[in-house]
Design a protein around this motif. Sequence first.
Motif, PDB file in Angstrom:
ATOM      1  N   GLN A  86       4.661 -12.102  -0.583  1.00  0.00           N
ATOM      2  CA  GLN A  86       4.987 -10.804  -0.006  1.00  0.00           C
ATOM      3  C   GLN A  86       6.040 -10.020  -0.789  1.00  0.00           C
ATOM      4  OE1 GLN A  86       6.017 -11.861   4.067  1.00  0.00           O
ATOM      5  NE2 GLN A  86       4.100 -10.971   4.769  1.00  0.00           N
ATOM      6  N   ARG A  87       6.478 -10.479  -1.913  1.00  0.00           N
ATOM      7  CA  ARG A  87       7.555  -9.802  -2.622  1.00  0.00           C
ATOM      8  C   ARG A  87       7.025  -8.570  -3.354  1.00  0.00           C
ATOM      9  NH1 ARG A  87      11.937 -13.370  -3.096  1.00  0.00           N
ATOM     10  NH2 ARG A  87      11.443 -15.354  -2.139  1.00  0.00           N
ATOM     11  N   ASN A  88       7.741  -7.458  -3.231  1.00  0.00           N
ATOM     12  CA  ASN A  88       7.410  -6.286  -4.031  1.00  0.00           C
ATOM     13  C   ASN A  88       8.673  -5.479  -4.301  1.00  0.00           C
ATOM     14  OD1 ASN A  88       7.892  -4.260  -2.003  1.00  0.00           O
ATOM     15  ND2 ASN A  88       5.945  -4.814  -1.065  1.00  0.00           N
ATOM     16  N   GLN A  89       8.541  -4.452  -5.151  1.00  0.00           N
ATOM     17  CA  GLN A  89       9.684  -3.675  -5.605  1.00  0.00           C
ATOM     18  C   GLN A  89       9.600  -2.229  -5.122  1.00  0.00           C
ATOM     19  OE1 GLN A  89      12.241  -5.135  -7.540  1.00  0.00           O
ATOM     20  NE2 GLN A  89      11.147  -6.970  -6.943  1.00  0.00           N
ATOM     21  N   LYS A  90       8.820  -1.956  -4.088  1.00  0.00           N
ATOM     22  CA  LYS A  90       8.590  -0.586  -3.661  1.00  0.00           C
ATOM     23  C   LYS A  90       9.876   0.151  -3.330  1.00  0.00           C
ATOM     24  CE  LYS A  90       4.008  -0.589  -3.617  1.00  0.00           C
ATOM     25  NZ  LYS A  90       3.169   0.373  -4.341  1.00  0.00           N
ATOM     26  N   ILE A  91      10.829  -0.531  -2.696  1.00  0.00           N
ATOM     27  CA  ILE A  91      12.031   0.158  -2.242  1.00  0.00           C
ATOM     28  C   ILE A  91      12.858   0.659  -3.423  1.00  0.00           C
ATOM     29  CG2 ILE A  91      13.695  -1.756  -2.065  1.00  0.00           C
ATOM     30  CD1 ILE A  91      14.104  -0.549   0.904  1.00  0.00           C
ATOM     31  N   LYS A  92      12.846  -0.071  -4.529  1.00  0.00           N
ATOM     32  CA  LYS A  92      13.552   0.391  -5.724  1.00  0.00           C
ATOM     33  C   LYS A  92      12.927   1.675  -6.255  1.00  0.00           C
ATOM     34  CE  LYS A  92      15.584  -3.829  -7.621  1.00  0.00           C
ATOM     35  NZ  LYS A  92      15.644  -4.705  -8.812  1.00  0.00           N
ATOM     36  N   ASP A  93      11.595   1.756  -6.228  1.00  0.00           N
ATOM     37  CA  ASP A  93      10.909   2.953  -6.704  1.00  0.00           C
ATOM     38  C   ASP A  93      11.282   4.169  -5.862  1.00  0.00           C
ATOM     39  OD1 ASP A  93       9.653   1.358  -8.572  1.00  0.00           O
ATOM     40  OD2 ASP A  93       7.830   1.098  -7.375  1.00  0.00           O
ATOM     41  N   VAL A  94      11.375   3.974  -4.544  1.00  0.00           N
ATOM     42  CA  VAL A  94      11.696   5.083  -3.648  1.00  0.00           C
ATOM     43  C   VAL A  94      13.123   5.569  -3.881  1.00  0.00           C
ATOM     44  CG1 VAL A  94      12.089   5.713  -1.246  1.00  0.00           C
ATOM     45  CG2 VAL A  94      10.015   4.511  -1.891  1.00  0.00           C
ATOM     46  N   ILE A  95      14.066   4.636  -3.999  1.00  0.00           N
ATOM     47  CA  ILE A  95      15.461   5.025  -4.227  1.00  0.00           C
ATOM     48  C   ILE A  95      15.587   5.787  -5.546  1.00  0.00           C
ATOM     49  CG2 ILE A  95      17.778   4.141  -4.650  1.00  0.00           C
ATOM     50  CD1 ILE A  95      17.136   1.875  -2.667  1.00  0.00           C
ATOM     51  N   LYS A  96      14.902   5.323  -6.566  1.00  0.00           N
ATOM     52  CA  LYS A  96      14.920   6.005  -7.858  1.00  0.00           C
ATOM     53  C   LYS A  96      14.341   7.412  -7.719  1.00  0.00           C
ATOM     54  CE  LYS A  96      13.265   5.554 -12.626  1.00  0.00           C
ATOM     55  NZ  LYS A  96      12.459   4.719 -13.563  1.00  0.00           N
ATOM     56  N   THR A 125       0.813  -1.214   0.000  1.00  0.00           N
ATOM     57  CA  THR A 125       0.000   0.000   0.000  1.00  0.00           C
ATOM     58  C   THR A 125       0.851   1.272   0.000  1.00  0.00           C
ATOM     59  OG1 THR A 125      -0.155   0.219   2.426  1.00  0.00           O
ATOM     60  CG2 THR A 125      -1.743  -1.248   1.334  1.00  0.00           C
ATOM     61  N   PHE A 126       2.166   1.115   0.079  1.00  0.00           N
ATOM     62  CA  PHE A 126       3.051   2.282   0.178  1.00  0.00           C
ATOM     63  C   PHE A 126       2.990   3.109  -1.105  1.00  0.00           C
ATOM     64  CE2 PHE A 126       7.042   4.578  -0.092  1.00  0.00           C
ATOM     65  CZ  PHE A 126       7.177   5.076   1.198  1.00  0.00           C
ATOM     66  N   HIS A 127       2.993   4.453  -0.934  1.00  0.00           N
ATOM     67  CA  HIS A 127       2.991   5.351  -2.089  1.00  0.00           C
ATOM     68  C   HIS A 127       3.864   6.558  -1.751  1.00  0.00           C
ATOM     69  CE1 HIS A 127       0.081   7.722   0.212  1.00  0.00           C
ATOM     70  NE2 HIS A 127      -0.571   6.585   0.403  1.00  0.00           N
ATOM     71  N   LEU A 128       4.178   7.359  -2.761  1.00  0.00           N
ATOM     72  CA  LEU A 128       5.159   8.417  -2.600  1.00  0.00           C
ATOM     73  C   LEU A 128       4.685   9.551  -1.691  1.00  0.00           C
ATOM     74  CD1 LEU A 128       6.733   8.642  -6.163  1.00  0.00           C
ATOM     75  CD2 LEU A 128       7.707   7.645  -4.091  1.00  0.00           C
ATOM     76  N   LYS A 129       3.379   9.724  -1.526  1.00  0.00           N
ATOM     77  CA  LYS A 129       2.923  10.760  -0.593  1.00  0.00           C
ATOM     78  C   LYS A 129       3.366  10.435   0.829  1.00  0.00           C
ATOM     79  CE  LYS A 129      -0.955  13.581   0.925  1.00  0.00           C
ATOM     80  NZ  LYS A 129      -0.466  13.614   2.294  1.00  0.00           N
ATOM     81  N   ARG A 130       3.367   9.153   1.188  1.00  0.00           N
ATOM     82  CA  ARG A 130       3.869   8.764   2.516  1.00  0.00           C
ATOM     83  C   ARG A 130       5.336   9.170   2.658  1.00  0.00           C
ATOM     84  NH1 ARG A 130       1.645   2.627   3.613  1.00  0.00           N
ATOM     85  NH2 ARG A 130      -0.569   3.035   3.191  1.00  0.00           N
ATOM     86  N   LEU A 131       6.095   8.923   1.612  1.00  0.00           N
ATOM     87  CA  LEU A 131       7.511   9.291   1.627  1.00  0.00           C
ATOM     88  C   LEU A 131       7.660  10.799   1.809  1.00  0.00           C
ATOM     89  CD1 LEU A 131      10.567   8.792   1.053  1.00  0.00           C
ATOM     90  CD2 LEU A 131      10.022   9.018  -1.362  1.00  0.00           C
ATOM     91  N   ASN A 132       6.934  11.578   1.019  1.00  0.00           N
ATOM     92  CA  ASN A 132       7.061  13.035   1.090  1.00  0.00           C
ATOM     93  C   ASN A 132       6.628  13.579   2.445  1.00  0.00           C
ATOM     94  OD1 ASN A 132       8.093  13.523  -1.522  1.00  0.00           O
ATOM     95  ND2 ASN A 132       6.070  13.229  -2.408  1.00  0.00           N
ATOM     96  N   ASP A 133       5.573  12.994   3.028  1.00  0.00           N
ATOM     97  CA  ASP A 133       5.122  13.438   4.349  1.00  0.00           C
ATOM     98  C   ASP A 133       6.197  13.204   5.401  1.00  0.00           C
ATOM     99  OD1 ASP A 133       2.706  14.213   3.293  1.00  0.00           O
ATOM    100  OD2 ASP A 133       1.591  12.463   4.013  1.00  0.00           O
ATOM    101  N   LEU A 134       6.828  12.035   5.353  1.00  0.00           N
ATOM    102  CA  LEU A 134       7.873  11.716   6.331  1.00  0.00           C
ATOM    103  C   LEU A 134       9.117  12.575   6.100  1.00  0.00           C
ATOM    104  CD1 LEU A 134       7.365   7.861   6.450  1.00  0.00           C
ATOM    105  CD2 LEU A 134       7.114   9.418   8.383  1.00  0.00           C
TER     106      LEU A 134
END
Length: 209
Positions: free
Chosen positions: A90-100, A58-67
Amino acid sequence: DFLKEIGIDGINFSIDTLDLREYFLLTQQDCLETVLDNLFYAYQLKIPVKINCVMDDTFHLKRLNDLMDLIKDKKIAVRFIELMPLNREQRNQKIKDVIKYLKEYPIQEYLDKLGNGPAHYYTIEGYAGYIGFIEALHYKFCHQCNRLRLTSTGKIKPCLFYEEMYDLKPYLNNEKQLRLHLEKAIKLKPKEHHFEENISYTRMNEIGG
């Protein structure tokens, strides 16, 4: 105040979102404001604080920006934790998206240590705080892992991602035997996990501790 008095050297706060509705959906608790009050109070008392944010589906970039906004003027580390694939679903690629995404900012690797954990950190130009990543899969840190888990049933689990556990209960009244069996468990700690082999692991809520 009591934790400050006894000299605690750090507190980790688990905050996956700063959105009140999302927080309630994730935790089933309407207490985000209370958690943040305690976070800021600990920071005011100069207790080192860190925020852990698990990057689930469920993670999205607005959570990142808020933090990121939260640490703009506060020397707090936010650690984004890769979802541990304790089962194949449970596998996902969210962390790669955030680093990018973060590479669009002027970020720089922070080489000093912030505690004894496996996170690697970055500083961001114009921000007082730190961004950290704990990547059990994409940044394998088994070679520096110094963790054991004592379960609520009195067993030592040398690695979260293997079934092996060693029962310490029979030796609780014998310090010598307790030490021997604890040392044995430490020596049997696996060299590394094998997420990439699609092995199914025990779920975290079944482990306890």
